[in-house]
Every structure is written in structure tokens, then in C-alpha cells.
Enzyme design. Structure first.
Site, mmCIF file in Angstrom:
data_model
loop_
_atom_site.group_PDB
_atom_site.id
_atom_site.type_symbol
_atom_site.label_atom_id
_atom_site.label_comp_id
_atom_site.label_asym_id
_atom_site.label_seq_id
_atom_site.Cartn_x
_atom_site.Cartn_y
_atom_site.Cartn_z
ATOM 1 N N CYS A 179 -9.423 22.632 16.737
ATOM 2 C CA CYS A 179 -9.354 23.002 18.150
ATOM 3 C C CYS A 179 -8.905 21.848 19.024
ATOM 4 O O CYS A 179 -9.679 21.296 19.806
ATOM 5 C CB CYS A 179 -10.714 23.519 18.595
ATOM 6 S SG CYS A 179 -11.142 24.969 17.657
ATOM 7 N N GLU A 180 -7.647 21.450 18.851
ATOM 8 C CA GLU A 180 -7.034 20.393 19.660
ATOM 9 C C GLU A 180 -5.543 20.649 19.663
ATOM 10 O O GLU A 180 -4.965 20.962 18.619
ATOM 11 C CB GLU A 180 -7.222 19.015 19.005
ATOM 12 C CG GLU A 180 -8.616 18.529 19.008
ATOM 13 C CD GLU A 180 -8.698 17.024 19.282
ATOM 14 O OE1 GLU A 180 -7.806 16.477 19.947
ATOM 15 O OE2 GLU A 180 -9.670 16.452 18.817
ATOM 16 N N GLY A 183 0.841 -1.198 0.000
ATOM 17 C CA GLY A 183 0.000 0.000 0.000
ATOM 18 C C GLY A 183 0.877 1.250 0.000
ATOM 19 O O GLY A 183 1.134 1.868 -1.038
HETATM 20 N N1 LLP Z 1 -2.300 -5.912 3.880
HETATM 21 C C1 LLP Z 1 -2.888 -5.877 5.079
HETATM 22 C C2 LLP Z 1 -3.635 -7.056 5.539
HETATM 23 C C3 LLP Z 1 -2.802 -4.724 5.876
HETATM 24 O O1 LLP Z 1 -3.356 -4.708 7.078
HETATM 25 C C4 LLP Z 1 -2.093 -3.592 5.392
HETATM 26 C C5 LLP Z 1 -2.006 -2.367 6.183
HETATM 27 C C6 LLP Z 1 -1.511 -3.680 4.111
HETATM 28 C C7 LLP Z 1 -1.621 -4.860 3.384
HETATM 29 C C8 LLP Z 1 -0.748 -2.547 3.506
HETATM 30 O O2 LLP Z 1 0.393 -2.237 4.245
HETATM 31 P P1 LLP Z 1 1.434 -1.137 3.694
HETATM 32 O O3 LLP Z 1 2.098 -1.722 2.486
HETATM 33 O O4 LLP Z 1 0.674 0.083 3.386
HETATM 34 O O5 LLP Z 1 2.364 -0.941 4.820
HETATM 35 N N2 LLP Z 1 -2.586 4.143 8.895
HETATM 36 C C9 LLP Z 1 -1.250 3.649 9.195
HETATM 37 C C10 LLP Z 1 -0.936 2.378 8.443
HETATM 38 C C11 LLP Z 1 -1.894 1.230 8.727
HETATM 39 C C12 LLP Z 1 -1.583 -0.029 7.945
HETATM 40 C C13 LLP Z 1 -2.624 -1.072 8.144
HETATM 41 N N3 LLP Z 1 -2.499 -2.243 7.338
HETATM 42 C C14 LLP Z 1 -0.241 4.753 8.899
HETATM 43 O O6 LLP Z 1 -0.651 5.825 8.466
HETATM 44 O O7 LLP Z 1 0.953 4.595 9.131
#
Ligand code: LLP
Length: 434
Positions: free
Chosen positions: A358-359, A286
């Protein structure tokens, strides 16, 4: 004319004193379309994807973009056109992929809490695989599929109990996380799955965390998963595909994650050595596909000098860029127009860069050396992943607009959210009942 590439952002660079995304002048976009404004580079997304494609070349491998990182339709379209599959976690994400032209057969459905309605929606669409996260979910999925006279293709997410050494909120493969099934329970749960009429067991998957900048946790997780594959197959259950999840980090602040092709060279060497090199592979990246393909343009509203701290108040806030407030995350902040003469650090002022919400948690950057005035535009970097997809309407702020640049062209892929958009669906109580 100089071309000064921003660290980690090969498709964003200063030409002279103006910041460009590909061949588009970002200051002009901010001026015309207003701020906050997310700007993405198509070339940056495709070159991030190409690193995985190089790494997996010659293999039977499917790259499923984990769209939670950025689920805007225009972004999904880029990956769908490039032939990617998608990793989804909700019925909403499924609908978005289909609306953007993605193929159902290339979708995998992850997540610990799929509802029956989402299962039905995904079965009806004909998705490629459900990545199941618990025994209870297996039972429900089997009964939902049976009622539709179907067999749901499933993989079980195993928890390899590997520490990815990342922020605790984004590590997912440790004992004590809510994700996946425990390594020691996996064989028994696979046997249960194989006995359920509404399921067809086709794979195994894992995901150990996000923003991982080291290769060791991946290699360790692969070993743990392959140990399980051997055990499960020895018990008579062949696994057609192996899915190693996502998680590769990006450069936010002098971070040095391995390049995707370098990482995969190492992982494939291990797979080959253990005799699994010809197996169908899946991955779910991702952040690494979109994170450094995007910036958020924002305008300086006010400068507020203080005895202890100086504040630079911008028009983007935690509702647009939630990562600093949630994970104490660092995002670099740079001017959209450089001053005519280079300014030495000593001549800059140190600011806490904050939004209007406002935080006290509404900060975007602490202690940043800047030479700015009200009305200037700044660019918050590494804003392509987990920013717009996590944006909210907190403080009744409309969500930002988004633009995709493609060489010297650009496309508005999301209009700024209006107040009417925000209030749509809300209902005033009938005065006679109030
Ligand atoms: N597959 C699964 C099952 C996942 O839970 C995730 C991310 C991905 C793939 C993709 O992971 P990536 O390649 O993006 O690292 N909001 C947080 C990140 C949460 C990731 C959750 N799962 C942030 O902004 O750092």
C-alpha cells in the site's frame, strides 16, 4: 528448438517458448514452489567469479565477496567452496559466513559503525582484517583487542574523493560521504594507528561506489591510493596489502560495464607501471558476482486498465524487490512463457508493473510493453544482488523462497517465510498490565 539468451544473463535462456535457468524450466519451479520466488544460477555466479580470477591470474590476490549483495547461506556456500574470502559489515554477516563454511582468516570487516561486541566477535573468530573507517574506531578497536590480549589486523579505508558517476545513494568515495577517512588526513591517522598497542597495521583500502560502468573512476582512485601508499611507506609504515574495494556494475538496461578481466588488465598495468604489481591485492566485489545470476519469478494477480495508465499487479512487491522504490532502479521484466506466436510491440499493452504493497512507491517497472493475463508468470531480471538481502516484512509479507539451480538439478536454499516465522519473538502484552 531455439535458445534465446536473455541480455546480461548468459545462463538464463528461452528454449522454445519456455524460460530456463541453466537446464531447469522456471515455469515448473514457480508452479511447484509458488511465487514470488528467487532463482539463482550457480554457473552464472561461478562464471562471474571466473572473470575476476582470470583478470588477477598470476598475482597474489584475494577475492572477498561483498556478501551484503546476497547473504543467503546457499549463495555464500558457492563462493566459500570456490575459495573466496568475504567482505562483511556486521556480526550477523560474520555468523553467516562461518555457518556457510567460509574461513575466518579470509574475512575482511568493513563498515562505519562496528560495535564493541562485533569487534570482539570478529577478533575471537580470527578474521583477516578490519577495514577501519575513522580515527575514533581505531581507538576503540585497539582497546577492545588489548583487553583480549590481541592485536587487531587493520587497514584504513581512505576516501579518494573520486566521482564514480553512479546514483548518489550508492556513491561512497566522495568528500561528504560518511565513509572512510579523508585523503589529506590519512598519513596522520596511519601514524596514530601505528602507535596504538592493540593494532597491527597491514593494509589500505578504498571503495568509491557501486554500479560503476566506466573504467576511469577506478583508474583515478587507484592513482590516488597509490600516492598515499608511497607517502605512508616513506614515513616508515609498510603496507602488506592493497584493497581496491568493489563496485563494478552489471547490465540492467543496455548498461555496458567493462568485463572484470578487462578492468583488471588495465588496473594491473597501472600497478605494474607504478611498481606495486607484486603487492598482495584484495578486492570486494558484490553485485557483479551475483546480480545477473538471479531472477525473481512472480505471478500476475490482476490487470487493471485505466484512463491514464494500465496496471499489471503482481505478487512481488517493494518488500521483495526494493531497488526501484529506493533508487528508481530499472529491472527488466520478461514472460516466463512466451506466446506461441511472436507478438509485435503494437499488439502489447503498456503497463506499470506494481506490487500489492500500500504505497505508490511500490512499483517494479514503469511503462512496460507486455502481453499478459492474470495467472501468467513473469521474471524480474537482475534480481540476484541487493534484492533478497534487502527484503523486508513490510505489510507483514513473508519473504520469498529461494532456489539455486545447478545444471539440471536444483536446491531449495530458503523456504518461504511463514506467518509463524514472522511473528516469532514478538510478545503480546500480559492482559493484566494492558
Ligand atoms: N565494499 C564496500 C566497502 C561496500 O560498501 C560495497 C557496497 C561493496 C564492497 C560492494 O560493492 P558492489 O561490488 O556490490 O558494487 N543497495 C545498493 C548498493 C549498495 C552498495 C553498498 N556498498 C543497490 O541496490 O544498488
Amino acid at each position: 528448438m531455439t535458445s534465446d539468451i536473455l541480455p546480461g544473463h548468459p545462463h538464463f535462456a528461452y528454449r522454445g517458448n519456455a524460460l530456463f535457468g541453466e537446464d531447469v524450466r522456471l515455469g515448473e519451479l514457480a508452479q511447484t514452489y509458488g511465487t514470488p520466488l528467487f532463482v539463482y544460477s550457480k554457473a552464472a555466479m561461478l562464471s562471474a567469479l571466473a572473470a575476476y580470477q582470470r583478470g588477477l591470474a598470476g598475482r597474489d590476490a584475494k577475492i572477498c565477496y561483498a556478501m551484503k549483495a546476497n547473504s543467503s547461506l546457499g549463495v555464500l556456500q558457492v563462493f566459500a567452496q570456490a575459495g573466496c574470502g568475504f567482505d562483511i559489515v556486521s556480526g550477523g554477516e560474520l555468523a553467516r559466513v562461518l555457518a556457510a563454511g567460509g574461513e575466518a582468516q579470509k574475512i575482511i570487516f568493513s563498515g562505519v559503525g562496528k560495535t564493541r561486541a562485533e569487534m570482539r566477535q570478529a577478533l575471537a573468530a580470527g578474521i583477516g582484517c578490519f577495514n577501519v573507517e575513522s580515527e575514533a574506531e581505531l581507538e576503540v578497536l585497539s582497546s577492545v583487542a588489548s583487553a583480549m590480549a590481541l592485536r587487531a589486523p587493520v587497514s584504513i579505508r581512505v576516501n579518494p574523493n573520486i566521482d564514480p558517476k553512479t546514483h548518489p545513494y550508492i556513491s561512497t568515495g566522495l568528500k561528504g560521504n560518511k565513509f572512510g577517512v579523508a585523503h589529506e588526513d590519512a598519513l596522520r591517522i596511519y601514524q596514530r594507528a601505528a602507535s596504538l598497542k592493540g593494532l597491527q597495521v597491514i593494509g589500505i583500502d578504498c571503495h568509491i561506489g557501486s554500479q560503476i560502468t566506466d573504467t576511469a573512476p577506478y583508474l583515478d582512485a587507484m592513482d590516488r591510493v597509490l600516492d598515499l601508499v608511497a607517502t605512508i611507506e616513506a614515513a616508515g609504515m609498510p603496507l602488506a596489502h592493497l584493497d581496491f574495494g568493489g563496485g563494478l556494475g552489471i547490465d540492467y538496461k543496455h548498461d555496458t560495464p567493462p568485463a572484470a578481466d578487462v578492468l583488471w588488465r588495465l588496473l594491473l598495468a597501472k600497478l605494474d607501471a607504478r611498481g606495486y604489481g607484486k603487492r598482495k591485492l584484495m578486492i570486494e566485489p558484490g553485485r557483479s558476482l551475483v546480480g545477473n545470476a538471479g531472477v525473481c519469478l512472480t505471478e500476475v494477480l490482476y490487470l487493471k486498465p485505466g484512463e491514464q495508465k494500465n496496471f499489471c499487479i503482481i505478487d512481488a512487491a517493494m518488500n521483495d524487490l526494493p531497488r526501484p522504490a529506493l533508487y528508481q532502479a530499472f529491472h527488466a521484466i520478461v514472460p516466463v512463457t512466451l506466446p506461441e506466436q511472436e507478438v509485435p510491440d503494437a499488439a502489447k499493452t503498456r503497463y506499470d508493473v506494481v506490487g500489492p504493497v500500500c504505497e505508490s512507491g511500490d512499483w517494479i517497472g514503469h511503462d512496460r510493453a507486455l502481453r499478459v493475463a492474470a495467472g501468467d508468470y513473469l521474471a524480474v531480471l537482475s534480481a540476484g544482488a541487493y534484492c533478497m538481502s534487502m527484503a523486508s516484512n513490510y505489510n507483514s509479507r513473508g519473504r520469498a523462497a529461494e532456489i539455486l539451480v545447478d545444471r539440471n538439478q536444483f536446491h531449495i536454499i530458503r523456504q518461504r517465510e511463514s506467518i509463524a516465522d514472522q511473528m516469532r519473538g514478538e510478545i503480546l502484552i500480559d492482559a493484566s498490565h494492558a
